[in-house]
Design an enzyme around this catalytic site. Sequence first.
Site, PDB file in Angstrom:
ATOM      1  N   GLU A  35       0.686  -1.134   0.102  1.00 37.36           N
ATOM      2  CA  GLU A  35       0.089   0.044   0.130  1.00 37.36           C
ATOM      3  C   GLU A  35       0.846   1.340  -0.032  1.00 37.36           C
ATOM      4  O   GLU A  35       1.743   1.430   0.948  1.00 37.36           O
ATOM      5  CB  GLU A  35      -0.795  -0.011   1.184  1.00 37.36           C
ATOM      6  CG  GLU A  35      -1.954   1.189   1.303  1.00 37.36           C
ATOM      7  CD  GLU A  35      -2.775   1.240   2.453  1.00 37.36           C
ATOM      8  OE1 GLU A  35      -2.614   0.145   3.238  1.00 37.36           O
ATOM      9  OE2 GLU A  35      -3.460   1.984   2.597  1.00 37.36           O
ATOM     10  N   LYS A  74       1.301   5.377  -0.059  1.00 35.52           N
ATOM     11  CA  LYS A  74       0.757   6.828   0.529  1.00 35.52           C
ATOM     12  C   LYS A  74       1.438   8.087  -0.024  1.00 35.52           C
ATOM     13  O   LYS A  74       2.352   7.939  -0.453  1.00 35.52           O
ATOM     14  CB  LYS A  74       0.987   6.465   2.028  1.00 35.52           C
ATOM     15  CG  LYS A  74       0.258   7.501   2.836  1.00 35.52           C
ATOM     16  CD  LYS A  74      -0.038   6.861   4.287  1.00 35.52           C
ATOM     17  CE  LYS A  74      -0.673   8.097   5.074  1.00 35.52           C
ATOM     18  NZ  LYS A  74      -1.226   7.560   6.401  1.00 35.52           N
ATOM     19  N   ASP A 112      -5.463   3.175  -1.815  1.00 36.66           N
ATOM     20  CA  ASP A 112      -6.297   3.481  -0.557  1.00 36.66           C
ATOM     21  C   ASP A 112      -6.855   4.978  -1.147  1.00 36.66           C
ATOM     22  O   ASP A 112      -6.068   5.865  -1.475  1.00 36.66           O
ATOM     23  CB  ASP A 112      -5.510   3.873   0.580  1.00 36.66           C
ATOM     24  CG  ASP A 112      -6.445   4.390   1.834  1.00 36.66           C
ATOM     25  OD1 ASP A 112      -7.024   5.442   1.544  1.00 36.66           O
ATOM     26  OD2 ASP A 112      -6.225   3.830   2.933  1.00 36.66           O
ATOM     27  N   HIS A 129      -5.512   8.405  -0.285  1.00 43.28           N
ATOM     28  CA  HIS A 129      -3.922   8.320  -0.367  1.00 43.28           C
ATOM     29  C   HIS A 129      -3.278   9.148  -1.737  1.00 43.28           C
ATOM     30  O   HIS A 129      -2.442   8.841  -2.076  1.00 43.28           O
ATOM     31  CB  HIS A 129      -3.030   7.030  -0.418  1.00 43.28           C
ATOM     32  CG  HIS A 129      -3.356   6.403   1.397  1.00 43.28           C
ATOM     33  ND1 HIS A 129      -2.561   5.284   1.566  1.00 43.28           N
ATOM     34  CD2 HIS A 129      -3.985   6.978   2.358  1.00 43.28           C
ATOM     35  CE1 HIS A 129      -2.836   5.057   2.821  1.00 43.28           C
ATOM     36  NE2 HIS A 129      -3.885   6.061   3.344  1.00 43.28           N
ATOM     37  N   ASP A 141      -5.886  12.967   4.019  1.00 40.86           N
ATOM     38  CA  ASP A 141      -6.192  11.626   4.401  1.00 40.86           C
ATOM     39  C   ASP A 141      -6.920  11.647   5.716  1.00 40.86           C
ATOM     40  O   ASP A 141      -6.265  11.079   6.444  1.00 40.86           O
ATOM     41  CB  ASP A 141      -4.831  11.004   4.261  1.00 40.86           C
ATOM     42  CG  ASP A 141      -4.875   9.693   4.549  1.00 40.86           C
ATOM     43  OD1 ASP A 141      -6.171   9.019   4.418  1.00 40.86           O
ATOM     44  OD2 ASP A 141      -3.955   9.005   4.913  1.00 40.86           O
ATOM     45  N   ASP A 189      -9.680   9.787   6.502  1.00 43.28           N
ATOM     46  CA  ASP A 189     -10.151   8.579   7.090  1.00 43.28           C
ATOM     47  C   ASP A 189     -11.737   8.989   7.537  1.00 43.28           C
ATOM     48  O   ASP A 189     -12.207   8.430   8.440  1.00 43.28           O
ATOM     49  CB  ASP A 189      -9.409   7.919   7.766  1.00 43.28           C
ATOM     50  CG  ASP A 189      -8.404   7.138   7.271  1.00 43.28           C
ATOM     51  OD1 ASP A 189      -8.555   6.408   6.425  1.00 43.28           O
ATOM     52  OD2 ASP A 189      -7.184   7.588   7.460  1.00 43.28           O
ATOM     53  N   ASP A 198     -11.374   1.249   4.519  1.00 38.37           N
ATOM     54  CA  ASP A 198     -10.258   1.498   5.584  1.00 38.37           C
ATOM     55  C   ASP A 198     -10.600   3.120   6.046  1.00 38.37           C
ATOM     56  O   ASP A 198     -10.199   3.848   5.313  1.00 38.37           O
ATOM     57  CB  ASP A 198      -8.980   1.655   5.005  1.00 38.37           C
ATOM     58  CG  ASP A 198      -7.780   1.958   5.693  1.00 38.37           C
ATOM     59  OD1 ASP A 198      -8.097   2.175   7.157  1.00 38.37           O
ATOM     60  OD2 ASP A 198      -6.767   2.159   5.337  1.00 38.37           O
TER      61      ASP A 198
END
Length: 418
Positions: free
Chosen positions: A226, A228, A259, A262, A294, A296, A326
């Site tokens: 992953e 970022k 993600d 990201h 980011d 979330d 996520d």
Amino acid sequence: MTKESLINSAFQNATERYAALGVDVNKAMQALQKISLSLHCWQTDDVTGFENQEAALSGGIQVTGNYPGRARTIDEVRADIMKATSYIAGNHRLSLHEIYGDFQGKKVDRDEVEPIHFQSWMDWAKENNLKLDFNSTSFSHPKSGDLTLANPDDEIRNFWIEHTKRCRWISEEMGKAQNDPCIMNLWVHDGSKEVPANRLKYRRILEQSLDEIFATEYKNMKDCIEAKLFGIGLESYTVGSYDFYLGYGAKKNKIVTLDTGHFHLTESVADKISSMLLFTPEIMLHISRPIRWDSDHVVILNDDLTDLAREIIRCEALDRIHIGLDYFDATINRIGAYVIGCRAAQKALLMALLEPAATLQQYEAEGKYFERLALQEELKSLPWTAVWDMFCLQNDVPVGEDYIASIQQYEKEVTSKR
Ligand code: RNT
Ligand code: ZN
């Protein structure tokens, strides 16, 4: 009219409206039924986990809020996950982080973890018909610092290499036990607050660490890596950037995790799907919702999500794309946060499955761009919600907002007492 008969008649109308466009709603519902979402366990407890050591959340991620009812034990996590899935149609997966191991009160350091620490999870998952996915955990540990797998210090780097190798071993055992590959995500926060004097150095080290970690071949787990953009306190440089992992994944045949939080905010994650399908084996998604950064936030049905779902379906890539969530929001009921996000993801996928793709593609091939745009616009207001309601009804999960009262009840009886 009862609610059920209202849903039925709306569904009949919707079936005909879609049939006129050549779309079979039952086929779309069957396809949706087969899609498993990978629920991230860490929304239950604000990414705390069950290690028997005190370490604050680190690694450039942060949870904001202090809504009551956080899960404090493995049993509470399990109960909350079961509660959440009771509002979500279909069979789903649960993604665990290494720090959620069942350590039985012992201190098991990250380089000592073994499959045995996840045996109770595997048993519980089997009993509840859930498949497991896994994540190595490089954050919230005294050795986390700013650099883990990219650390020039041999002792620290080897500690994290050992940890990650063990996590792959655990994933392999999970995959074997569930007779379905366990998807292991590898995300490390490595980066720096200011621009380093030698960007290449750390990326070279990360590449070597990954090669060492992936040297063992496994059959029952799949690796994904992953990328970022930045972490909090690590804003200027991320060793495992998107370019880094896309290059690594394409060269070494590894799954790259996208993600959706990201990337730069105007970058389209949906647009990446078709390119990656050409050059990497599969794709792992971490669906999140960035607000300004980011952050979330809980996933909702917005254009980013519907664009992404449409790309998955238009590319006919459901068998190559793993859909995980996520986000971590501690300002609202945490079970509600799962239900909102999962149902939004399913709605987006349903809308995509109801698209008359052949007609749109034919318009395009014939250069009929007015027709293509007009149909795309009209699709937004076709009665897909009637199909969604029927899907929920058939799956015996709450239709519409009915789950709000039920979650309030669980809060009153269970989570508010924690
Ligand atoms: C962090 C990554 C990563 C984590 C989880 C907890 O920015 O998105 O996936 O959210 O591993
Ligand atoms: Zn993620």
